[in-house]
Write an enzyme that holds these catalytic residues in place. Structure first.
Site, PDB file in Angstrom:
ATOM      1  N   CYS A 179       0.838  -1.206   0.000  1.00  0.00           N
ATOM      2  CA  CYS A 179       0.000   0.000   0.000  1.00  0.00           C
ATOM      3  C   CYS A 179       0.871   1.252   0.000  1.00  0.00           C
ATOM      4  O   CYS A 179       0.667   2.170  -0.791  1.00  0.00           O
ATOM      5  CB  CYS A 179      -0.923  -0.013   1.219  1.00  0.00           C
ATOM      6  SG  CYS A 179      -2.127   1.331   1.239  1.00  0.00           S
ATOM      7  N   CYS A 180       1.877   1.282   0.876  1.00  0.00           N
ATOM      8  CA  CYS A 180       2.783   2.439   0.915  1.00  0.00           C
ATOM      9  C   CYS A 180       3.551   2.575  -0.392  1.00  0.00           C
ATOM     10  O   CYS A 180       3.840   3.683  -0.851  1.00  0.00           O
ATOM     11  CB  CYS A 180       3.768   2.301   2.075  1.00  0.00           C
ATOM     12  SG  CYS A 180       3.058   2.627   3.703  1.00  0.00           S
ATOM     13  N   CYS A 189      -1.002   8.074   7.592  1.00  0.00           N
ATOM     14  CA  CYS A 189      -2.349   7.822   7.077  1.00  0.00           C
ATOM     15  C   CYS A 189      -3.288   7.463   8.236  1.00  0.00           C
ATOM     16  O   CYS A 189      -2.882   6.866   9.228  1.00  0.00           O
ATOM     17  CB  CYS A 189      -2.320   6.692   6.060  1.00  0.00           C
ATOM     18  SG  CYS A 189      -1.493   7.113   4.518  1.00  0.00           S
ATOM     19  N   CYS A 231      -3.509   3.859   9.633  1.00  0.00           N
ATOM     20  CA  CYS A 231      -2.230   3.300  10.105  1.00  0.00           C
ATOM     21  C   CYS A 231      -1.602   4.128  11.221  1.00  0.00           C
ATOM     22  O   CYS A 231      -0.438   3.919  11.565  1.00  0.00           O
ATOM     23  CB  CYS A 231      -1.252   3.194   8.942  1.00  0.00           C
ATOM     24  SG  CYS A 231      -1.884   2.209   7.555  1.00  0.00           S
ATOM     25  N   CYS A 286       8.048   3.307   6.096  1.00  0.00           N
ATOM     26  CA  CYS A 286       7.156   3.024   4.971  1.00  0.00           C
ATOM     27  C   CYS A 286       7.924   2.823   3.676  1.00  0.00           C
ATOM     28  O   CYS A 286       7.377   2.354   2.694  1.00  0.00           O
ATOM     29  CB  CYS A 286       6.150   4.160   4.793  1.00  0.00           C
ATOM     30  SG  CYS A 286       6.932   5.731   4.392  1.00  0.00           S
TER      31      CYS A 286
END
Length: 244
Positions: free
Chosen positions: A116-117, A205, A208, A233
């Site tokens: 995702c990162c 985010c 997270c 990340c």
């Protein structure tokens, strides 16, 4: 100037104990194509310092699409407060849509935050840094004993340099503590993200990031479901290599 003519090793040693302002002056004096990365958290301090040295400092931020509403409002407050053009980097829409379609909106809780990162943060940052000579971050050694304890004040960015060009990375706040940061914010009454008032220290985010409890390290609020010493990340992937 050419990054190949910038003696990083010598200057890192010479400036290791100098003030953030001295390190920022070094950066602005040597590089025209210099950008400051601003996340909307306590790196407001390095932005304030850089802006006071050069009001035309070029600033970018990463909009992952999953930031807190408070962070979006803070970014706009900062843009207006300093009268700067804040370049907002966004993920590739096709890559993001394909990822969400296949794995959903919260896959990172099961599979880790890396993919995702990678799409929301690393890829947009890589596109940006491919065309610049140097960048400034708000990294501090005390932010993460596991991955940032050896962050130098200036370095060659091993994660985003290319075979043709070395990208120079400045970390003016490397020697600052969290206390130093908040003393600066309070004394100079500069803007800060309102999430800090609710126990958020390290802000990323929304899914997270969570507040930390008394005596918890600030980085424990990031990716709390994962192994505690790898709280990165990928924006500063070189930190993970440097610690081994």
């Amino acid at each position: 100037m050419s990054t190949n003519l910038f003696d990083v090793e010598t200057l890192a040693a010479e400036y290791a104990s100098k003030s953030p302002q001295d390190i920022l002056k070094l950066a602005t004096q040597h590089f025209d194509d210099l950008w400051l990365s601003f996340s909307g958290a306590d790196d407001i301090v390095v932005l304030d310092m850089a802006w006071k040295i050069n009001p035309d400092i070029k600033v970018f931020t990463l909009d992952t699409g999953r930031l807190h509403p408070e962070t979006y409002r803070f970014l706009e407050e900062v843009r207006k407060h300093y009268g700067i053009q804040l370049e907002v980097l966004s993920p590739d829409q096709q890559a993001l849509e394909a990822y969400v379609k296949e794995k959903g909106l919260f896959d990172f809780y099961e599979s880790g935050h890396g993919e995702c990162c990678g799409i929301r943060k690393i890829a947009p940052l890589r596109r940006k840094l491919a065309g610049v000579d140097a960048w400034i971050t708000g990294q501090r050694r005390d932010q993460s004993p596991g991955t940032r304890s050896n962050v130098p004040v200036v370095e060659i960015d091993g994660a985003f340099s290319s075979q043709d060009k070395s990208l120079i990375k400045f970390n003016p706040l490397a020697n600052y503590s969290s206390e130093d940061v908040w003393n600066y914010i309070r004394m100079l009454e500069i803007p800060y993200n309102s999430l800090h008032e609710r126990g958020f220290f390290s802000i990323g985010c929304e899914p997270c990031t969570r507040p930390v409890l008394p005596n918890q390290h600030e980085r424990e609020g990031r990716w709390w479901w994962e192994e505690a010493t790898q709280k990165e990340c990928g924006l500063h992937a070189g930190n993970l290599i440097a610690k081994n």
